[in-house]
Design a protein around this motif. Structure first.
Motif, mmCIF file in Angstrom:
data_model
loop_
_atom_site.group_PDB
_atom_site.id
_atom_site.type_symbol
_atom_site.label_atom_id
_atom_site.label_comp_id
_atom_site.label_asym_id
_atom_site.label_seq_id
_atom_site.Cartn_x
_atom_site.Cartn_y
_atom_site.Cartn_z
ATOM 1 N N CYS A 1 0.865 -1.185 0.000
ATOM 2 C CA CYS A 1 0.000 0.000 0.000
ATOM 3 C C CYS A 1 0.905 1.241 0.000
ATOM 4 O O CYS A 1 2.044 1.209 0.475
ATOM 5 C CB CYS A 1 -0.899 0.005 1.230
ATOM 6 N N ASP B 1 0.474 3.852 1.735
ATOM 7 C CA ASP B 1 0.427 4.494 3.059
ATOM 8 C C ASP B 1 1.830 4.814 3.596
ATOM 9 O O ASP B 1 2.726 3.965 3.570
ATOM 10 C CB ASP B 1 -0.310 3.545 4.026
ATOM 11 N N ALA C 1 -4.050 0.435 -1.233
ATOM 12 C CA ALA C 1 -4.614 -0.864 -0.844
ATOM 13 C C ALA C 1 -4.012 -2.047 -1.615
ATOM 14 O O ALA C 1 -4.662 -3.066 -1.808
ATOM 15 C CB ALA C 1 -6.139 -0.880 -0.912
ATOM 16 N N HIS D 1 -1.965 -3.848 5.200
ATOM 17 C CA HIS D 1 -1.725 -3.373 6.572
ATOM 18 C C HIS D 1 -3.032 -3.046 7.281
ATOM 19 O O HIS D 1 -4.060 -2.825 6.628
ATOM 20 C CB HIS D 1 -0.813 -2.136 6.547
ATOM 21 N N CYS E 1 -5.993 0.514 7.113
ATOM 22 C CA CYS E 1 -5.776 0.951 5.722
ATOM 23 C C CYS E 1 -6.891 1.898 5.260
ATOM 24 O O CYS E 1 -8.068 1.524 5.215
ATOM 25 C CB CYS E 1 -5.705 -0.266 4.788
ATOM 26 N N GLY E 2 -6.494 3.106 4.906
ATOM 27 C CA GLY E 2 -7.454 4.127 4.477
ATOM 28 C C GLY E 2 -8.158 3.764 3.172
ATOM 29 O O GLY E 2 -9.321 4.119 2.965
HETATM 30 ZN ZN LIG Z 1 -3.356 1.299 3.014
#
Ligand SMILES: [Zn+2]
Length: 183
Positions: free
Chosen positions: A41, A43, A66, A97, A100-101
């Motif tokens: 991801c 992030d 993602a 993870h 995760c947004g």
């Molecule tokens: Zn993420």
């Protein structure tokens, strides 16, 4: 953080590496032979080489929101092809993870227009909302990794050039730093 801090940190980084190995960068410029191809991801909290303390040259990394394996994504296809055919990586790691947004946005029906194209791809790996009573976002993140491992094994580039290179799924726990192996 100011630009000057980035510069200072970079100088510090060079100094520390040369302290341990004065010829590190002379070797690095000769080329890369990474053992791993990592799909992670984007992030900012989950940088693959930082969480595993891998030195430069060990991980060929592709990142997107993602950690999605999307067959029609040319950028991912090119990375996968290069990793398999030219770098001859020994292992492929798909790393999701917790917290995760991207998973959250897709599950909770984010409606920002600019995100819809990618979110619709993330959603394809979700279970049907009507079939399940309750599922946590972290459980969804875990399921997502398992789905992406399957997608990778079915990817035309992997099928053509993969030669059964091992594919692993992992979940990085943002709350503890642990990298959990899923497959
Ligand atoms: Zn993420």
């Amino acid at each position: 953080m100011q630009d000057s801090e980035l510069r200072k940190n970079n100088e510090e980084f060079i100094r520390k590496i040369k302290e341990q190995d004065p010829f590190f960068f002379d070797e690095l410029k000769k080329g890369q032979t990474p053992e791993f191809f990592v799909l992670s991801c984007s992030d900012s909290r989950v940088s693959p080489s930082i969480i595993t303390q891998m030195p430069l040259g060990q991980m060929f990394v592709h990142r997107n929101i993602a950690n999605q394996v999307v067959t029609e994504d040319e950028s991912f296809s090119a990375s996968l092809y290069f990793a398999l055919e030219h770098l001859k990586v020994k292992k492929i790691i798909i790393k999701g993870h917790t917290e995760c947004g991207g998973i959250k946005a897709a599950w909770l029906d984010n409606d920002e227009e600019e995100l819809q194209g990618w979110i619709s791809k993330i959603r394809k790996s979700f279970p049907n909302k009507h079939d399940i009573k309750e599922i946590s976002l972290d459980e969804l993140a875990k399921n997502n990794v398992l789905k992406q491992v399957k997608h990778l094994k079915q990817h035309p580039i992997y099928k053509a050039y993969g030669n059964d290179v091992e594919v692993r799924g992992c979940l990085f726990h943002v709350e503890s730093g642990e990298l959990e192996r899923l497959t």
